[in-house]
Design an enzyme around this catalytic site. Structure first.
Site, short mmCIF file in Angstrom:
data_model
loop_
_atom_site.label_atom_id
_atom_site.label_comp_id
_atom_site.label_asym_id
_atom_site.label_seq_id
_atom_site.Cartn_x
_atom_site.Cartn_y
_atom_site.Cartn_z
CG ASN A 14 -3.57 -2.58 7.03
OD1 ASN A 14 -3.47 -2.04 5.92
ND2 ASN A 14 -4.58 -3.39 7.33
NE ARG A 46 -2.25 -6.04 7.03
CZ ARG A 46 -3.38 -6.58 6.58
NH1 ARG A 46 -3.94 -7.59 7.25
NH2 ARG A 46 -3.95 -6.14 5.49
CE1 TYR A 95 -9.21 -3.28 0.53
CE2 TYR A 95 -8.46 -1.19 -0.36
CZ TYR A 95 -8.21 -2.36 0.34
OH TYR A 95 -6.95 -2.61 0.84
CD GLU A 151 -8.46 -9.15 -3.85
OE1 GLU A 151 -9.29 -8.91 -2.96
OE2 GLU A 151 -7.33 -9.62 -3.61
CE LYS A 160 -3.84 -2.32 2.36
NZ LYS A 160 -4.75 -2.30 3.52
CG HIS A 163 -4.97 -6.28 -0.54
ND1 HIS A 163 -6.20 -6.32 0.07
CD2 HIS A 163 -5.03 -7.17 -1.57
CE1 HIS A 163 -6.97 -7.19 -0.57
NE2 HIS A 163 -6.29 -7.71 -1.57
#
Ligand code: DAT
Ligand code: MG
Length: 171
Positions: free
Chosen positions: A134, A124, A71, A148, A31, A137
């Site tokens: 965090n 994480r 999402y 995805e 991310k 993904h």
């Protein structure tokens, strides 16, 4: 003779389905906070050293439209607008990793959604503190992984290959 052939055939089927099981794929994405904090290399290293195969990777600044699709399941949640803004705040590194049980194992390697609950030793657990930052993904099921992967990559961007180490990772 026929019995021998049958045994041989069923052995082949077992070996073949075993190899197919090693082809499970998951969608992993660093991310924007993971990219900004210079953690891309460390995250890739975890998947490489585990023995999973990299099948696709890119560096991209995702549009809000793409992130809203990614999402979509969370569209009704109060944190959704903030989540999309955060994910759109900088470049990301989407990847596809392949291997036996890679979806489930990948989730275990990520740790719990909220880093406060992620065990030390997980990505994480080791690199972040709050749920809204965090850093990574990972798909939560084979079905969502396939969705995805199709959302973020063209078929031609997925590169099947056999690493030289393959026979030392799988028996
Ligand atoms: P995961 O990323 O572990 O699959 P998820 O799919 O439930 O978790 O949620 C997607 C992301 O949304 C998550 O990585 C961080 C954010 N998020 C989830 N729950 C949240 C919450 N309660 N508050 C703020 N952000 C949250
Ligand atoms: Mg999720």
């Amino acid at each position: 003779m026929i019995a021998t052939l049958l045994v041989f055939y069923s052995l082949l089927t077992v070996v073949y389905s075993d190899k197919m099981a090693n082809k499970e794929r998951t969608f992993i994405m660093v991310k924007p906070d993971g990219v900004q904090r210079g953690l891309v290399g460390k995250i890739i290293e975890r998947f490489e050293q585990k023995g999973f195969r990299l099948v696709a990777l890119k560096f991209t600044w995702a549009s809000k439209e793409l992130l809203e699709k990614h999402y979509a399941d969370l569209a009704g949640r109060p944190f959704f607008p903030g989540l999309v803004n955060y994910m759109n705040s900088g470049p990301v590194v989407p990847m596809v990793w392949e291997g036996l049980n890679v979806v489930k194992t990948g989730r275990q390697m990520l740790g719990a959604t909220n880093p406060a609950d992620s065990l030390p030793g997980t990505i994480r657990g080791d690199f972040c503190i709050q749920v809204g930052r965090n850093i990574i993904h990972g798909s939560d099921a084979v079905e969502s992984a396939n969705k995805e992967i199709a959302l973020w990559f063209d078929e031609k961007e997925l590169i099947p290959w056999t690493p030289a180490s393959n026979d030392w990772i799988y028996e």
